[in-house]
Write an enzyme that holds these catalytic residues in place. Structure first.
Site, PDB file in Angstrom:
ATOM      1  N   TYR A  24      -2.140 -25.763  80.740  1.00  0.00           N
ATOM      2  CA  TYR A  24      -2.546 -26.056  79.155  1.00  0.00           C
ATOM      3  C   TYR A  24      -2.825 -24.684  78.986  1.00  0.00           C
ATOM      4  O   TYR A  24      -3.117 -24.056  77.593  1.00  0.00           O
ATOM      5  CB  TYR A  24      -3.338 -26.851  79.568  1.00  0.00           C
ATOM      6  CG  TYR A  24      -4.715 -27.224  79.021  1.00  0.00           C
ATOM      7  CD1 TYR A  24      -3.860 -27.777  77.134  1.00  0.00           C
ATOM      8  CD2 TYR A  24      -5.967 -27.058  78.759  1.00  0.00           C
ATOM      9  CE1 TYR A  24      -4.744 -27.771  76.348  1.00  0.00           C
ATOM     10  CE2 TYR A  24      -7.080 -26.791  77.770  1.00  0.00           C
ATOM     11  CZ  TYR A  24      -6.285 -27.697  76.912  1.00  0.00           C
ATOM     12  OH  TYR A  24      -7.716 -27.263  75.217  1.00  0.00           O
ATOM     13  N   SER A 106     -17.414 -24.410  73.688  1.00  0.00           N
ATOM     14  CA  SER A 106     -16.149 -25.458  72.659  1.00  0.00           C
ATOM     15  C   SER A 106     -16.839 -26.548  72.496  1.00  0.00           C
ATOM     16  O   SER A 106     -17.557 -26.881  72.933  1.00  0.00           O
ATOM     17  CB  SER A 106     -15.015 -25.347  73.490  1.00  0.00           C
ATOM     18  OG  SER A 106     -14.016 -25.437  73.057  1.00  0.00           O
ATOM     19  N   TYR A 129     -15.817 -27.829  65.571  1.00  0.00           N
ATOM     20  CA  TYR A 129     -14.761 -28.322  64.570  1.00  0.00           C
ATOM     21  C   TYR A 129     -15.132 -29.074  63.482  1.00  0.00           C
ATOM     22  O   TYR A 129     -15.718 -29.808  63.445  1.00  0.00           O
ATOM     23  CB  TYR A 129     -13.360 -28.996  65.220  1.00  0.00           C
ATOM     24  CG  TYR A 129     -12.868 -28.190  66.582  1.00  0.00           C
ATOM     25  CD1 TYR A 129     -11.983 -26.675  65.799  1.00  0.00           C
ATOM     26  CD2 TYR A 129     -12.875 -27.788  68.046  1.00  0.00           C
ATOM     27  CE1 TYR A 129     -11.029 -26.729  67.061  1.00  0.00           C
ATOM     28  CE2 TYR A 129     -11.963 -28.242  68.544  1.00  0.00           C
ATOM     29  CZ  TYR A 129     -11.292 -27.110  68.862  1.00  0.00           C
ATOM     30  OH  TYR A 129     -10.093 -25.901  69.249  1.00  0.00           O
ATOM     31  N   THR A 155     -14.150 -23.102  63.947  1.00  0.00           N
ATOM     32  CA  THR A 155     -12.965 -22.739  64.207  1.00  0.00           C
ATOM     33  C   THR A 155     -11.971 -24.016  63.081  1.00  0.00           C
ATOM     34  O   THR A 155     -12.610 -24.595  62.751  1.00  0.00           O
ATOM     35  CB  THR A 155     -12.607 -23.723  65.505  1.00  0.00           C
ATOM     36  OG1 THR A 155     -13.236 -22.927  65.901  1.00  0.00           O
ATOM     37  CG2 THR A 155     -11.123 -22.887  65.838  1.00  0.00           C
ATOM     38  N   LYS A 254     -13.330 -18.343  62.069  1.00  0.00           N
ATOM     39  CA  LYS A 254     -12.582 -18.117  63.245  1.00  0.00           C
ATOM     40  C   LYS A 254     -10.912 -19.013  63.017  1.00  0.00           C
ATOM     41  O   LYS A 254     -11.513 -20.533  62.715  1.00  0.00           O
ATOM     42  CB  LYS A 254     -13.257 -19.337  64.825  1.00  0.00           C
ATOM     43  CG  LYS A 254     -12.262 -18.981  66.082  1.00  0.00           C
ATOM     44  CD  LYS A 254     -12.989 -18.869  67.406  1.00  0.00           C
ATOM     45  CE  LYS A 254     -12.289 -19.238  68.181  1.00  0.00           C
ATOM     46  NZ  LYS A 254     -10.841 -20.069  68.419  1.00  0.00           N
ATOM     47  N   HIS A 278      -5.713 -18.737  67.519  1.00  0.00           N
ATOM     48  CA  HIS A 278      -5.600 -19.711  68.547  1.00  0.00           C
ATOM     49  C   HIS A 278      -5.505 -19.212  69.223  1.00  0.00           C
ATOM     50  O   HIS A 278      -4.829 -20.292  70.249  1.00  0.00           O
ATOM     51  CB  HIS A 278      -5.625 -21.048  67.924  1.00  0.00           C
ATOM     52  CG  HIS A 278      -6.494 -21.819  68.011  1.00  0.00           C
ATOM     53  ND1 HIS A 278      -7.085 -22.168  67.012  1.00  0.00           N
ATOM     54  CD2 HIS A 278      -6.126 -23.009  69.746  1.00  0.00           C
ATOM     55  CE1 HIS A 278      -7.924 -23.752  67.723  1.00  0.00           C
ATOM     56  NE2 HIS A 278      -7.525 -23.697  69.486  1.00  0.00           N
ATOM     57  N   ARG A 281      -1.575 -20.869  70.080  1.00  0.00           N
ATOM     58  CA  ARG A 281      -1.462 -22.561  70.387  1.00  0.00           C
ATOM     59  C   ARG A 281      -1.322 -23.210  69.421  1.00  0.00           C
ATOM     60  O   ARG A 281      -1.156 -24.413  68.897  1.00  0.00           O
ATOM     61  CB  ARG A 281      -2.698 -23.230  71.064  1.00  0.00           C
ATOM     62  CG  ARG A 281      -3.197 -22.060  71.932  1.00  0.00           C
ATOM     63  CD  ARG A 281      -4.067 -22.163  73.079  1.00  0.00           C
ATOM     64  NE  ARG A 281      -4.488 -23.169  73.266  1.00  0.00           N
ATOM     65  CZ  ARG A 281      -4.764 -23.807  74.413  1.00  0.00           C
ATOM     66  NH1 ARG A 281      -3.262 -23.060  75.272  1.00  0.00           N
ATOM     67  NH2 ARG A 281      -4.435 -24.832  74.963  1.00  0.00           N
TER      68      ARG A 281
HETATM   69  C1  FNR Z   1      -7.955 -22.337  73.365  1.00  0.00           C
HETATM   70  N1  FNR Z   1      -9.030 -21.564  72.027  1.00  0.00           N
HETATM   71  C2  FNR Z   1     -10.158 -22.120  71.314  1.00  0.00           C
HETATM   72  N2  FNR Z   1     -10.617 -22.220  70.263  1.00  0.00           N
HETATM   73  C3  FNR Z   1     -11.407 -23.067  69.780  1.00  0.00           C
HETATM   74  O1  FNR Z   1     -12.194 -22.465  68.666  1.00  0.00           O
HETATM   75  N3  FNR Z   1     -12.338 -23.823  69.862  1.00  0.00           N
HETATM   76  C4  FNR Z   1     -11.487 -24.267  71.713  1.00  0.00           C
HETATM   77  O2  FNR Z   1     -11.587 -25.075  71.786  1.00  0.00           O
HETATM   78  C5  FNR Z   1     -10.362 -23.447  72.206  1.00  0.00           C
HETATM   79  N4  FNR Z   1      -9.749 -23.989  73.515  1.00  0.00           N
HETATM   80  C6  FNR Z   1      -9.088 -23.148  73.547  1.00  0.00           C
HETATM   81  C7  FNR Z   1      -8.109 -23.599  75.354  1.00  0.00           C
HETATM   82  C8  FNR Z   1      -7.536 -22.855  75.569  1.00  0.00           C
HETATM   83  C9  FNR Z   1      -7.007 -22.991  77.359  1.00  0.00           C
HETATM   84  C10 FNR Z   1      -6.913 -21.460  75.375  1.00  0.00           C
HETATM   85  C11 FNR Z   1      -5.835 -20.560  75.974  1.00  0.00           C
HETATM   86  C12 FNR Z   1      -8.025 -20.965  73.547  1.00  0.00           C
HETATM   87  C13 FNR Z   1      -8.604 -20.523  71.234  1.00  0.00           C
HETATM   88  C14 FNR Z   1      -9.050 -19.447  71.720  1.00  0.00           C
HETATM   89  O3  FNR Z   1     -10.742 -19.603  71.735  1.00  0.00           O
HETATM   90  C15 FNR Z   1      -9.008 -18.146  71.031  1.00  0.00           C
HETATM   91  O4  FNR Z   1      -8.638 -18.153  69.817  1.00  0.00           O
HETATM   92  C16 FNR Z   1      -7.144 -17.572  72.361  1.00  0.00           C
HETATM   93  O5  FNR Z   1      -7.720 -17.775  73.422  1.00  0.00           O
HETATM   94  C17 FNR Z   1      -7.613 -15.877  72.193  1.00  0.00           C
HETATM   95  O6  FNR Z   1      -6.563 -15.519  72.790  1.00  0.00           O
HETATM   96  P1  FNR Z   1      -5.668 -15.614  73.969  1.00  0.00           P
HETATM   97  O7  FNR Z   1      -7.119 -14.387  74.249  1.00  0.00           O
HETATM   98  O8  FNR Z   1      -6.538 -16.212  74.998  1.00  0.00           O
HETATM   99  O9  FNR Z   1      -4.691 -13.888  73.951  1.00  0.00           O
END
Ligand code: FNR
Length: 380
Positions: A24, A106, A129, A155, A254, A278, A281
């Site tokens: 995940y 978050s 969100y 976000t 974001k 993100h 993702r």
């Molecule tokens: C996230 N990200 C994310 N962003 C957000 O705004 N709310 C959230 O709840 C989450 N949850 C989340 C879970 C997991 C497991 C990951 C890996 C990422 C996105 C996060 O804030 C961020 O934008 C990215 O993770 C940046 O990329 P890198 O540094 O992981 O490569």
């Protein structure tokens, strides 16, 4: 194994977590093209090696939104962190506070806002969100205000969730009911350290901020259903006016990847934006943030604080992002791996690694302050 780099923490996280949690964190949407691009495009950024510039005194501090930071980084919102280590959001928030950088909680965290607030002494950031139930959003905003959250990160790149195939393969998503529970239980049983630390002693396993509105328990298995049912895909720039009116403190949008959208954030009166996809993702195939950042910084960087995240796995990567035009860098998986691999101490160590690597990168590029890190440092 002792972690010497952030990638070592990834390996530690892989060993410690049940697969449904590791994948995940580690995974991205669809074929994971953007996830890979984030890392690879950033790695490709070449810096100019400069010599004989007296780098005996380096200043890695900066200021963002009126806050003095020990490093130009913040911990990005990462959902479900309380499942990576016992009450994980509190552990990470403590590590960030001790290191002098912001922690962003978050919406979909395990620990609710108040639990994190009780665990630290200074204000932290909160990520929100757009949720269909505006009264619920208002309540969360009021709570964040009451706890003096020092910035609101809103976000915008998730009106609908991107499909992450790894979550289906591990049974984290799309495996409801008893069989799904047994499948995850089976995985957890093979990771006894995690099963003891989080499975048994890290309860309640609920989305802390969301549980009250659902008037009862909500297991993580229901997360994806809840996201699908409650995230609001009708959201538009007009809705953000409501937010700007409700939140007087620093507002950071974001999930901006396009210059036109960046201009909208300025029109809205936001204080900052995060160039982000993100972490690969959401929409697979979009630009990496290392490529999206320069034109955005160029277009709006003089009117709004431009931050970035995506693919940052070292202090050198932080320096690269600053050279590409960011004023600050958010760390996502970097801290999630460190938390899973080493708890609070792991996150603290990860931040020390970032600082040490930044210092070396600055010394070898002949730059002595964060403000001195500019496009000028790029080799091409
Ligand atoms: C996230 N990200 C994310 N962003 C957000 O705004 N709310 C959230 O709840 C989450 N949850 C989340 C879970 C997991 C497991 C990951 C890996 C990422 C996105 C996060 O804030 C961020 O934008 C990215 O993770 C940046 O990329 P890198 O540094 O992981 O490569």
């Amino acid at each position: 194994m002792k972690a010497a780099s952030i990638l070592d923490y990834r390996e530690l996280a892989r060993r410690r977590l049940p697969p449904f949690l590791f994948e995940y964190i580690d995974g991205g949407a669809y074929a994971e093209v953007t996830l890979r691009r984030n890392v690879e495009d950033l790695e490709r950024i070449a810096l100019r090696q400069r010599v004989l510039h007296d780098v005996s005194a380096l200043d890695v501090t900066t200021e963002l939104f009126g806050q003095k930071l020990a490093l130009p980084v913040a911990l990005s919102p990462v959902g479900l962190s309380g499942m990576y280590a016992r009450r994980g959001e509190v552990q990470a928030a403590r590590a960030a506070e001790a290191a002098g950088v912001p922690f962003c909680l978050s919406t979909v965290s395990a620990c609710p806002l108040d639990e994190v607030a009780r665990g630290v002494t200074k204000p932290f950031w909160f990520q929100l969100y757009m949720i269909r139930d505006r009264a619920f959003m208002r309540d969360l905003l009021a709570k964040a205000r009451e706890l003096n959250c020092s910035a609101l990160v809103f976000t915008v790149d998730m009106p609908v969730p991107g499909a992450r195939y790894r979550d289906y393969r591990t049974g984290f998503n799309g495996a409801p009911g008893l069989m799904g529970t047994l499948w995850r239980f089976w995985q957890a049983a093979q990771h006894p350290a995690w099963a003891w630390d989080v499975g048994l002693n890290g309860r309640p396993h609920v989305l802390g901020n969301v549980a009250p509105v659902l008037k009862g328990k909500m297991g993580f298995g229901d997360l994806f259903g809840w996201v699908g049912a409650n995230f609001d895909p009708s959201i538009s720039w007009k809705d953000l006016e409501f937010l700007r009116a409700e939140w007087k403190g620093p507002l950071i949008i974001k999930g901006v990847l396009d210059v036109e959208d960046a201009r909208e954030t300025v029109k809205l009166g936001a204080d900052g934006l995060v160039v982000s996809n993100h972490g690969g993702r959401q929409l697979d195939g979009v630009l990496s943030t290392a490529r999206a950042l320069p034109p955005i910084a160029e277009a709006v960087g003089d009117r709004i604080t431009v931050l970035v995240d995506g693919g940052v796995r070292s202090g050198l990567d932080v320096v690269r992002m600053l050279a590409l035009g960011a004023k600050g860098v958010l760390l996502g998986r970097a801290w999630a791996y460190a938390l899973a691999g080493g708890g609070q101490a792991g996150v603290a160590h990860m931040l020390r690694l970032i600082e040490a690597e930044m210092r070396v990168a600055m010394a070898l590029t002949g730059v002595t302050s964060v403000a001195g890190i500019t496009r000028d440092m790029l080799a091409e």
